[in-house]
Write an enzyme that holds these catalytic residues in place. Structure first.
Site, mmCIF file in Angstrom:
data_model
loop_
_atom_site.group_PDB
_atom_site.id
_atom_site.type_symbol
_atom_site.label_atom_id
_atom_site.label_comp_id
_atom_site.label_asym_id
_atom_site.label_seq_id
_atom_site.Cartn_x
_atom_site.Cartn_y
_atom_site.Cartn_z
ATOM 1 N N HIS A 28 7.622 -0.363 5.492
ATOM 2 C CA HIS A 28 8.694 0.133 4.632
ATOM 3 C C HIS A 28 10.025 0.172 5.390
ATOM 4 O O HIS A 28 11.070 -0.146 4.822
ATOM 5 C CB HIS A 28 8.355 1.536 4.127
ATOM 6 C CG HIS A 28 7.155 1.576 3.235
ATOM 7 N ND1 HIS A 28 7.209 1.992 1.918
ATOM 8 C CD2 HIS A 28 5.852 1.253 3.460
ATOM 9 C CE1 HIS A 28 6.000 1.928 1.381
ATOM 10 N NE2 HIS A 28 5.157 1.492 2.303
ATOM 11 N N ASP A 125 13.263 4.458 -0.744
ATOM 12 C CA ASP A 125 11.900 4.019 -1.017
ATOM 13 C C ASP A 125 11.388 4.667 -2.293
ATOM 14 O O ASP A 125 11.631 5.847 -2.555
ATOM 15 C CB ASP A 125 11.009 4.411 0.168
ATOM 16 C CG ASP A 125 9.692 3.677 0.174
ATOM 17 O OD1 ASP A 125 8.850 3.972 -0.694
ATOM 18 O OD2 ASP A 125 9.500 2.806 1.051
#
Length: 497
Positions: A28, A125
């Site tokens: 990520h 995110d």
């Protein structure tokens, strides 16, 4: 928890200031850094928000790219071992759900940062639902980065709404995922909810749908030429614009950036050794094997992979995750392979390896970041999904894009219970598929993958589809800033520009 004292002064040509907030996990963080670099090149001032340990891991890449950095102290006394600020450092996969909830405690310093120093936009995110709520309360546009593809987003959303998996009795019975541009069949044992058995996962997906209401749009690591039907599908079903800006791994153009991507200068010797070894191999003769930064395979399965690679007779680079048992297997396979194979413990410069002319095939777990890296450099894939969205990605690579061949795994590993599952594919299957992927039978697939790579690189260039999508998002941010200025949203804090 504290906020670093680094000043945030807008000096960007566009006048736009954007905060980027990744989930603390390599798969990520690395693409989020890439995205920030892309927007920096388009003239925005970009600031990454991370914890100290994660900032230190990626420091050289961040500062070389002209990015700003704000650090929040990672929550302490939460039941996690000291120093576990990233998902790949957790001693047990079963701790991931708890880890994600500890990360949610960063909401308060994030709110304080927005109040004291509001940006023009937030890119965060999709797992960090609190960033959507906090941003919306100050009328700051928040763009969600889902890490996955538009295809996987579409699949997961339709599974949640229609629940077709409830109509089959066996874990291996195929069912159709309704409402997609293509006919996609899955089994229960290939679903995220099966391989990630967090009791709160479905609840999380439901909360994510609620958070969508406070989300301005999607920032997706994909490109129009690869996923156009699913980009349009996502926009239609979510009612939010999709800014397709990938492959984001192409944000780094220098050899140093590519070699250090995802790590720092301390492992430069590893890069040099592997690239020098590749230099001595014929074009398209090597298979590169990696299952990502957070995957864990049982020792018995590692042995089957390692000995299968040796038996294939194909030169290989195999990246093995750290750990006592994997180290034992790595040492054994390395001794048998000799110079015909390179076994790497821990980390390798994946993008630099995939981009080398000697590499012909990528045996991958089908994490979406890995898939986009392969498409960026035009390499076909052998797909072996393990958990989460990876089976969805395999369907896309093999069935939709036709740039990969399945290794044949019918099920994955339940997160945290890998040893119980044991061996999924034997060494004979590994050797057979690897040999095939570099032979004449896979020539048309290798050619198609190469052509997709050309389209990917064009997309990021000036006037390309991804380049223009970045410009469209910049304009969208300017529009929202204008609306907030007219409404006097900044109030007593004053306009920061």
């Amino acid at each position: 928890m504290s906020i670093s004292k680094q000043p945030l002064i807008s000096a960007s040509p566009s006048g736009l200031r954007i905060y980027f907030v990744p989930l603390p996990s390599p798969g990520h963080v690395i693409p989020m850094i890439d995205i920030a670099k892309i927007f920096t090149k388009h003239g925005a001032e970009c600031t990454l928000i991370m914890t100290p340990l994660n900032a230190a891991r990626y420091e050289s890449n961040i500062h070389r790219s002209g990015l700003h950095l704000v650090t929040f102290q990672f929550p302490s006394d939460t039941g996690l071992p000291v120093g576990c600020e990233s998902a790949d450092l957790l001693p047990s996969r079963k701790l991931f759900g708890h880890f994600r909830r500890v990360v949610d405690l960063l909401e308060q310093p994030f709110r304080e940062l927005l109040r004291v120093n509001p940006p023009d936009a937030v890119v965060s995110d999709s797992f960090l639902l609190w960033t959507a709520v906090a941003s919306a309360e100050l009328n700051i546009p928040r763009y969600s980065f889902p890490v996955v593809s538009c295809f996987a987003l579409s699949v997961e959303r339709n599974l949640l709404f229609h629940r077709p998996q409830q109509n089959v009795t066996s874990d291996l019975d195929l069912f159709l995922v309704p409402g997609l541009p293509d006919q996609i069949y899955l089994t229960k044992c290939q679903l995220s909810e099966t391989t990630l058995p967090d009791e709160k996962l479905i609840e999380f997906f439901e909360r994510a749908l609620e958070a969508e209401k406070a989300t301005t749009g999607w920032v997706v690591n994909t490109f129009y030429e690869l996923e156009s039907p699913y980009i349009k599908h996502c926009e239609r079903v979510t009612g939010k614009p999709v800014f397709h800006i990938g492959p984001v791994c192409l944000s780094g153009v220098s050899k140093e950036e590519i070699a250090e991507r995802g790590h720092g200068k301390e492992l430069a010797a590893v890069s040099e050794r592997l690239l020098r070894w590749l230099d001595g191999r014929p074009a398209f003769s090597v298979v590169y094997v990696s299952f990502g930064s957070v995957s864990w395979l049982p020792k018995a399965q590692l042995k089957e992979i390692g000995f299968g690679l040796v038996e294939s007779g194909v030169p290989f680079i195999w990246v093995v995750g750290g750990g006592d048992e994997s180290d034992d297997v790595a040492d054994e396979v390395s001794a048998i392979a000799g110079d015909a194979g390179q076994v790497v413990k821990g980390w390798a410069p994946q993008l630099a390896i995939l981009g080398h002319i000697s590499v012909g095939t990528f045996l991958t777990h089908c994490g979406w970041g890995a898939v986009t890296e392969a498409t960026a450099v035009g390499k076909m894939m052998l797909t072996w999904p393990l958990f989460a969205d990876q089976f969805y990605n395999e369907k896309f690579v093999v069935q939709v894009a036709e740039i990969g061949e399945s290794m044949g795994a019918e099920r994955g590993y339940i997160w945290g219970e890998e040893e119980r599952t044991g061996v999924l594919l034997n060494r004979e299957r590994v050797a057979e598929k690897v040999r095939w992927s570099l032979g004449p039978g896979a020539e048309s697939m290798r050619k198609r993958a190469w052509e997709i790579g050309i389209e990917a690189r064009k997309g990021g260039g000036k006037g390309g589809s991804s380049y223009e999508s970045v410009e469209c998002m910049m304009e969208d941010i300017r529009k929202h800033r204008g609306q907030r200025t007219e409404a006097g949203v900044h109030g007593e804090t004053g306009d920061q520009h």
